[in-house]
Motif scaffolding. Structure first.
Motif, PDB file in Angstrom:
ATOM      1  N   LYS A   1      35.397  74.561  58.307  1.00  0.00           N
ATOM      2  CA  LYS A   1      35.413  75.801  57.844  1.00  0.00           C
ATOM      3  C   LYS A   1      33.974  76.480  58.280  1.00  0.00           C
ATOM      4  O   LYS A   1      32.955  75.951  57.968  1.00  0.00           O
ATOM      5  CB  LYS A   1      35.609  76.025  56.756  1.00  0.00           C
ATOM      6  N   LYS A   2      34.309  78.029  58.480  1.00  0.00           N
ATOM      7  CA  LYS A   2      33.031  78.815  58.488  1.00  0.00           C
ATOM      8  C   LYS A   2      32.631  79.025  56.933  1.00  0.00           C
ATOM      9  O   LYS A   2      33.102  78.769  56.025  1.00  0.00           O
ATOM     10  CB  LYS A   2      33.316  79.987  59.068  1.00  0.00           C
ATOM     11  N   ASP A   3      31.018  79.264  56.952  1.00  0.00           N
ATOM     12  CA  ASP A   3      30.546  79.393  55.695  1.00  0.00           C
ATOM     13  C   ASP A   3      31.212  80.304  54.680  1.00  0.00           C
ATOM     14  O   ASP A   3      31.440  80.148  53.661  1.00  0.00           O
ATOM     15  CB  ASP A   3      29.112  79.731  55.672  1.00  0.00           C
TER      16      ASP A   3
ATOM     17  N   SER B   1      33.224  73.815  70.154  1.00  0.00           N
ATOM     18  CA  SER B   1      33.754  75.182  69.881  1.00  0.00           C
ATOM     19  C   SER B   1      32.899  75.962  68.847  1.00  0.00           C
ATOM     20  O   SER B   1      33.310  77.101  68.520  1.00  0.00           O
ATOM     21  CB  SER B   1      35.349  75.005  69.423  1.00  0.00           C
ATOM     22  N   ALA B   2      31.976  75.498  68.207  1.00  0.00           N
ATOM     23  CA  ALA B   2      31.027  76.048  67.267  1.00  0.00           C
ATOM     24  C   ALA B   2      30.223  77.173  67.643  1.00  0.00           C
ATOM     25  O   ALA B   2      29.640  77.173  68.931  1.00  0.00           O
ATOM     26  CB  ALA B   2      30.136  75.307  66.604  1.00  0.00           C
ATOM     27  N   LEU B   3      30.117  78.452  67.136  1.00  0.00           N
ATOM     28  CA  LEU B   3      29.459  79.569  67.751  1.00  0.00           C
ATOM     29  C   LEU B   3      28.285  79.631  67.168  1.00  0.00           C
ATOM     30  O   LEU B   3      27.774  79.510  66.121  1.00  0.00           O
ATOM     31  CB  LEU B   3      30.497  80.730  67.358  1.00  0.00           C
ATOM     32  N   ASP B   4      27.310  80.294  68.380  1.00  0.00           N
ATOM     33  CA  ASP B   4      26.033  80.181  68.044  1.00  0.00           C
ATOM     34  C   ASP B   4      25.791  81.095  66.740  1.00  0.00           C
ATOM     35  O   ASP B   4      26.103  82.059  66.552  1.00  0.00           O
ATOM     36  CB  ASP B   4      25.245  80.592  69.110  1.00  0.00           C
ATOM     37  N   GLY B   5      24.861  80.577  66.008  1.00  0.00           N
ATOM     38  CA  GLY B   5      24.362  81.403  64.619  1.00  0.00           C
ATOM     39  C   GLY B   5      25.281  81.230  63.625  1.00  0.00           C
ATOM     40  O   GLY B   5      24.875  81.598  62.522  1.00  0.00           O
ATOM     41  N   GLU B   6      26.545  80.526  63.649  1.00  0.00           N
ATOM     42  CA  GLU B   6      27.513  80.507  62.476  1.00  0.00           C
ATOM     43  C   GLU B   6      27.142  79.160  61.686  1.00  0.00           C
ATOM     44  O   GLU B   6      26.640  78.231  62.298  1.00  0.00           O
ATOM     45  CB  GLU B   6      28.934  80.289  63.270  1.00  0.00           C
ATOM     46  N   THR B   7      27.345  79.266  60.254  1.00  0.00           N
ATOM     47  CA  THR B   7      27.310  77.935  59.712  1.00  0.00           C
ATOM     48  C   THR B   7      28.489  77.590  59.241  1.00  0.00           C
ATOM     49  O   THR B   7      29.560  78.040  59.004  1.00  0.00           O
ATOM     50  CB  THR B   7      26.623  78.690  58.351  1.00  0.00           C
ATOM     51  N   TYR B   8      28.675  76.100  59.637  1.00  0.00           N
ATOM     52  CA  TYR B   8      29.807  75.391  59.398  1.00  0.00           C
ATOM     53  C   TYR B   8      29.770  74.481  58.291  1.00  0.00           C
ATOM     54  O   TYR B   8      28.814  73.866  58.357  1.00  0.00           O
ATOM     55  CB  TYR B   8      30.309  74.821  60.759  1.00  0.00           C
ATOM     56  N   ASN B   9      30.925  74.137  57.912  1.00  0.00           N
ATOM     57  CA  ASN B   9      30.999  73.031  56.510  1.00  0.00           C
ATOM     58  C   ASN B   9      32.132  72.069  57.272  1.00  0.00           C
ATOM     59  O   ASN B   9      33.071  72.362  57.837  1.00  0.00           O
ATOM     60  CB  ASN B   9      31.604  73.633  55.507  1.00  0.00           C
ATOM     61  N   TYR B  10      31.763  70.819  57.383  1.00  0.00           N
ATOM     62  CA  TYR B  10      32.725  69.755  57.762  1.00  0.00           C
ATOM     63  C   TYR B  10      32.814  68.692  56.651  1.00  0.00           C
ATOM     64  O   TYR B  10      32.254  68.257  55.793  1.00  0.00           O
ATOM     65  CB  TYR B  10      31.979  68.966  59.083  1.00  0.00           C
ATOM     66  N   TYR B  11      34.030  68.057  56.572  1.00  0.00           N
ATOM     67  CA  TYR B  11      34.327  66.647  56.012  1.00  0.00           C
ATOM     68  C   TYR B  11      35.158  65.917  57.027  1.00  0.00           C
ATOM     69  O   TYR B  11      35.851  66.467  57.983  1.00  0.00           O
ATOM     70  CB  TYR B  11      34.762  66.943  54.759  1.00  0.00           C
ATOM     71  N   VAL B  12      35.196  64.850  56.786  1.00  0.00           N
ATOM     72  CA  VAL B  12      36.105  63.660  57.517  1.00  0.00           C
ATOM     73  C   VAL B  12      36.953  62.771  56.596  1.00  0.00           C
ATOM     74  O   VAL B  12      36.378  62.435  55.645  1.00  0.00           O
ATOM     75  CB  VAL B  12      35.104  62.663  58.220  1.00  0.00           C
ATOM     76  N   THR B  13      38.074  62.472  57.027  1.00  0.00           N
ATOM     77  CA  THR B  13      38.878  61.455  56.190  1.00  0.00           C
ATOM     78  C   THR B  13      39.576  60.526  57.459  1.00  0.00           C
ATOM     79  O   THR B  13      39.309  60.740  58.574  1.00  0.00           O
ATOM     80  CB  THR B  13      40.152  62.337  55.750  1.00  0.00           C
ATOM     81  N   SER B  14      39.916  59.327  56.809  1.00  0.00           N
ATOM     82  CA  SER B  14      40.767  58.260  57.681  1.00  0.00           C
ATOM     83  C   SER B  14      42.085  58.237  57.290  1.00  0.00           C
ATOM     84  O   SER B  14      42.490  58.850  56.063  1.00  0.00           O
ATOM     85  CB  SER B  14      39.946  57.213  57.389  1.00  0.00           C
TER      86      SER B  14
END
Length: 324
Positions: free
Chosen positions: A150-152, A172-185
């Motif tokens: 998600k974006k910040d 696909s991340a846009l320049d200057g944007e802050t992104y939050n990530y998490y991963v699941t299995s």
């Protein structure tokens, strides 16, 4: 099975949802008004009476308790309640059952169809305008991994992609944007808990040279001295470094005198203005090689910022050098 002064009973409980969620095997938390069903093997694990009867009924989860209402039978016809302790993705424990000497003190429930363990140690890096994610795979039974982003300023995470390896490249991340990530299995039995959240600011902007001192085009003079040189400072738009995969065959700056290329050993005395790898500016000692037209090319693939972006185009500096 008697072990010391205790008895252990291995049996089975089936917690049966009234419906599936989004076509998966996730079990919704049952509400008080709409309980779900359960059924046990025979003998059932809740009995301390040694009866070979099974048990069935409905259950709800309420404020850290599982409350079960068995179908009325000859000896157990009351509501059972247990504090529920979720130990892991595949195990929970029911402790200190209802105040009844017919009810088990503790029931340990291991999933018959375990879901994979949660990925750990997620790491994000940026290279050449892409955000690269890696994590530690803690399972041997996963079918793959799901990456959420998600974006910040957004409220909700969205599924970005599904992979079968423990890394992912977000292009696909846009320049200057802050992104939050998490991963699941995940596997056919369900999805793990989410990993730790990692935050990354996308940087796809190449570094630029903002200023040169002395300015390009300014006249320079030299003394008749073997140690004669000119200090040149180049300033960057962001902390950058000179990059060379092979300094024997490629030096990031080239000097031409009257259109003749000069060997780096005879052209430069490089010295950074600050300690460390990346700098806002660099200072160079330009060794004079006679008089005439000096052209300095700072090569685009020789200037690299902290996130792996190379300069977009060569930068050219020109001087006219005369005798003092």
């Amino acid at each position: 099975t008697k072990k010391g002064f205790t008895y252990f009973l291995q049996s089975q409980i089936n917690f049966i949802p009234s419906s599936q969620v989004d076509g998966t095997k996730y079990i919704e938390v049952p509400s008080i008004d709409s309980p779900y069903n359960f059924a046990t093997s025979s003998p059932n694990p809740f009995s301390r009476a040694g009866s070979n009867t099974s048990a069935s009924g409905t259950y709800i989860l309420y404020k850290g308790m599982i409350v079960m209402s068995p179908v009325e039978n000859s000896y157990l016809n009351q509501v059972w309640s247990f504090p529920i302790d979720f130990v892991s993705n595949d195990r929970f424990i029911l402790r200190q059952g209802s105040n009844n000497n017919l009810i088990s003190n503790i029931v340990v429930c291991d999933s018959a169809n375990p879901i994979p363990a949660t990925p750990s140690n997620p790491v994000a890096t940026i290279s050449n305008g892409t955000i690269n994610l890696t994590w530690t795979d803690n399972s041997v039974d996963e079918d793959g991994f799901r990456i959420y982003r998600k974006k910040d300023n957004d409220d909700n995470y969205l599924l970005l992609d599904t992979v079968t390896i423990d890394s992912y490249t977000d292009t696909s991340a846009l320049d200057g944007e802050t992104y939050n990530y998490y991963v699941t299995s995940f596997n056919e039995n369900g999805e793990s808990l989410k990993s730790k959240i990692i935050v990354m600011v996308q940087d796809a902007s190449p570094p630029e040279i903002l200023e040169v001192e002395p300015a390009s085009g300014s006249p320079r003079t030299r003394r008749d001295d073997l140690n004669d040189f000119q200090a040149i400072t180049i300033s960057f738009s962001e902390p950058s470094t000179f990059y060379s995969p092979d300094r024997t065959n490629f030096w990031p700056v080239t000097l031409y005198v009257n259109e003749v290329e000069i060997s780096p050993e005879d052209a430069w005395i490089p010295q950074a203005l600050a300690k460390g790898i990346f700098h806002d500016s660099f200072l160079f000692g330009l060794l004079y090689n006679g008089t005439g037209n000096y052209k300095i090319i700072v090569h685009k693939d020789g200037i690299l910022d902290q996130n792996g972006n190379f300069m977009a185009e060569d930068f050219v500096i020109n001087y006219t050098v005369t005798e003092n």
